[in-house]
Design an enzyme around this catalytic site. Structure first.
Site, PDB file in Angstrom:
ATOM      1  N   LYS A 170       0.821  -1.019  -0.073  1.00 22.14           N
ATOM      2  CA  LYS A 170       0.101  -0.003  -0.058  1.00 22.14           C
ATOM      3  C   LYS A 170       1.014   1.172   0.122  1.00 22.14           C
ATOM      4  CE  LYS A 170      -1.839   3.070   2.744  1.00 22.14           C
ATOM      5  NZ  LYS A 170      -1.895   4.376   1.889  1.00 22.14           N
ATOM      6  N   GLY A 201      -5.137   3.208  -1.670  1.00 22.00           N
ATOM      7  CA  GLY A 201      -6.228   3.566  -0.573  1.00 22.00           C
ATOM      8  C   GLY A 201      -5.503   4.513   0.671  1.00 22.00           C
ATOM      9  N   GLY A 203      -4.613   5.164   4.506  1.00 27.12           N
ATOM     10  CA  GLY A 203      -4.077   4.150   5.680  1.00 27.12           C
ATOM     11  C   GLY A 203      -5.158   3.737   6.501  1.00 27.12           C
ATOM     12  N   GLY A 207      -4.205   0.330   5.081  1.00 22.64           N
ATOM     13  CA  GLY A 207      -3.414   0.651   6.152  1.00 22.64           C
ATOM     14  C   GLY A 207      -3.701  -0.576   7.492  1.00 22.64           C
ATOM     15  N   GLU A 245      10.403   1.393  10.073  1.00 19.43           N
ATOM     16  CA  GLU A 245      11.513   2.432   9.922  1.00 19.43           C
ATOM     17  C   GLU A 245      10.808   3.456  10.070  1.00 19.43           C
ATOM     18  OE1 GLU A 245      13.217   5.261   8.806  1.00 19.43           O
ATOM     19  OE2 GLU A 245      13.272   4.556   6.558  1.00 19.43           O
ATOM     20  N   CYS A 279      14.202  10.683   6.376  1.00 18.59           N
ATOM     21  CA  CYS A 279      14.129  10.281   7.827  1.00 18.59           C
ATOM     22  C   CYS A 279      15.600  10.344   8.299  1.00 18.59           C
ATOM     23  CB  CYS A 279      13.606   8.891   7.818  1.00 18.59           C
ATOM     24  SG  CYS A 279      14.072   8.029   6.260  1.00 18.59           S
ATOM     25  N   GLU A 379      10.963  15.845  15.136  1.00 11.95           N
ATOM     26  CA  GLU A 379      11.154  15.783  13.577  1.00 11.95           C
ATOM     27  C   GLU A 379      10.516  16.849  12.955  1.00 11.95           C
ATOM     28  OE1 GLU A 379       9.841  12.141  11.620  1.00 11.95           O
ATOM     29  OE2 GLU A 379      11.469  11.974  10.912  1.00 11.95           O
TER      30      GLU A 379
END
Ligand code: TAP
Length: 473
Positions: A170, A201, A203, A207, A245, A279, A379
């Site tokens: 996905k 689609g 999440g 997801g 991750e 990231c 972040e």
């Protein structure tokens, strides 16, 4: 206009079971560039069923057969270089030169590397009288983000295929079209039906469906910490293995003996690449007090070389952020930096002049940042560079490790021994000294809240394996 309103299930492009669509936007001008299907749980179930059926025979393929398939996939991927580079540029807003290197080249490297790793990968080991078999884990649900549309999917897919596992992917709804080209690649490469499936689609629907699906054996996710936690909670209900991750707040430590010009160039490229939406971005820059002012002076001059522009132009180095949500997040952090008392020396809130029509943010630099500030802890995922200073190496390391994250780190300096010692002291999964090139055989993944598990090379393949011990008399 890209109109790709189908899913790739069991080796074919098939209609969705519902007519809902999602518009995909070009972040450089906010115009709709295409449509995809907003997939349903029924679509996901069909894909999982196909992957489960395909696993029965794909899990029995030989190493040699999978090496051949991975190389065929790499060849077909390479043939579509222009289409992939153009698509990344359009849907992500990545400058076209970066959409090629590293966005396209990294993805390609993962297929080639996985084939190479398999050459001498041992799927059977002998321990005393026991035989240890390394067997493919099964149906793997892959959920990927938007910031590296080809690379994030390809590292997972390449490892899964190398192991003999089948997949349901996905991709992020912001950048789905690159992943759809990967489905075309699998079809052209003659992969067995059902080995690779893609359902588009949200999440929320697809997801969540993947992380809680009883017939999915493993979930590999790249994205935000909040979603990583939700996936882990869902997966716990069927005791599924999860690899995550997640984000980072990667420190970059500059050593006193560095060449300042070089150090500034490395810093800017590690911080501003992909508009900071990386990231592993260098996200807090730690400078010795003794060279702080000289470093900042050079950085002020050099940052103007990072040309902001239309992603389609070859000389553009900074494009827009991916979405309005991302733009607003960056604006919020610039505001917070100012309110918390950091010294804004370059950039600031709003759009760069002339770029009001897209999600462009201004490259921004703060000095006088301390480790407690939000801009040094959280972040930002944008072109914002917080600069902190240190007196001695222990203080630099303390600042570097003062974070909930541990994905990457950087050290710049001439004294090789000191650079290495400093790198070892950073608690993170991957630390780069000076401008060392990528190594696709080395593990990629995070300590602390940056994740669980490793990707890339043989370490990535190992995530998709179960160990079985057979005990003999
Ligand atoms: P996420 O929400 O984490 O999205 C990543 C992927 O997860 C997308 O495919 C997303 O689907 C999917 N997803 C969303 N909710 C889910 C759920 N409940 N269960 C399973 N999958 C789900 O990231 P974002 O909102 O795009 O970005 C938010 C922040 O995350 C960024 O600002 C940045 O800090 C961080 N981020 C980190 C990374 C990396 S590489 N570590 C990458 C991207 C973003 P949709 O298609 O619905 O979005």
């Amino acid at each position: 206009m890209l109109n790709r309103i189908q899913h790739f299930i069991n080796g074919e492009w098939v209609d969705s079971t519902d007519t809902e669509i999602i518009n995909v936007i070009n972040p450089a001008n906010k115009k709709v560039i295409g449509k995809i299907s907003d997939g349903t749980t029924e679509d996901l179930n069909r894909a999982v069923k196909a992957a489960k059926n395909a696993f029965l025979s794909f899990s029995k393929t030989t190493k040699k057969e999978r090496i051949t398939l991975l190389n065929q996939i790499a060849d077909e991927f390479e043939k579509r270089k222009k289409e992939i580079v153009d698509t990344i540029t359009l849907e992500l807003g990545s400058p076209i030169s970066n959409s090629y290197i590293p966005q396209f080249s990294m993805a390609l490297a993962h297929y080639r590397q996985a084939a190479k790793e398999l050459e001498d990968f041992e799927f059977v080991e002998y321990k005393n009288k026991a035989i240890v078999y390394k067997e493919p884990i099964g149906v793997s649900g892959l959920i990927t983000p938007w910031n590296f549309p080809a690379n994030q999917a390809s590292t997972k897919i390449a490892s899964a295929i190398a192991s003999g596992s089948t997949v349901v992917l996905k991709p992020a709804q912001l950048t789905p079209f690159t992943a759809m080209i990967i489905a075309d690649v699998f079809k052209a490469a003659g992969a067995p039906k059902g080995v690779f499936n893609l359902v588009n689609g949200s999440g929320k629907e697809i997801g969540n469906g993947i992380s809680s699906h009883p017939d999915i054996d493993f979930v590999s996710f790249t994205g935000s910490g909040a979603v990583g936690q939700k996936i882990t909670e869902n997966a716990a209900k069927t005791v599924k293995k999860v690899s995550l991750e997640l984000g980072g707040k990667s420190p970059l430590i500059v050593l006193k003996d560095c060449n300042i010009e070089k150090a500034v160039d490395i810093t800017l490229s590690k911080s501003l690449f992909n508009s900071g939406q990386v990231c592993t971005a260098a996200a807090k820059i730690i400078i010795p007090e003794a060279i702080h002012d000289d470093f900042v002076k050079v950085l002020k001059k050099r940052i103007s070389k990072f040309k902001i522009g239309d992603p389609q132009n070859q000389d553009t180095l900074i494009g827009p952020l991916v979405s309005e949500k991302q733009f607003n997040q960056v604006q919020k952090y610039i505001d917070t930096g100012i309110k918390e008392g950091a010294n804004l020396i370059i950039g600031g809130k709003g759009h760069p002049e002339g770029f009001e029509g897209g999600f462009y943010a201004r490259p921004t630099v703060f000095t006088n940042v301390n480790s407690n500030m939000s801009i040094a802890q959280e972040e930002i995922f944008g072109p914002v560079i917080p600069i902190l200073s240190y007196e001695d190496i222990p203080e630099a390391i303390k600042i570097a490790n003062d974070t909930i994250y541990g994905l990457a780190g950087y050290v710049i300096g001439n004294d090789k021994e000191l650079a290495q010692e400093t790198a070892i002291s950073i608690r993170a999964g991957r630390v780069t000294i000076n401008d060392a090139p990528e190594d696709y055989s080395a593990p990629f993944g995070g300590y602390k809240q940056s994740g669980v598990g490793r990707e890339w090379g043989k370490y990535g393949i190992e995530e998709y394996l179960e160990l079985k011990a057979i005990l003999t008399e």
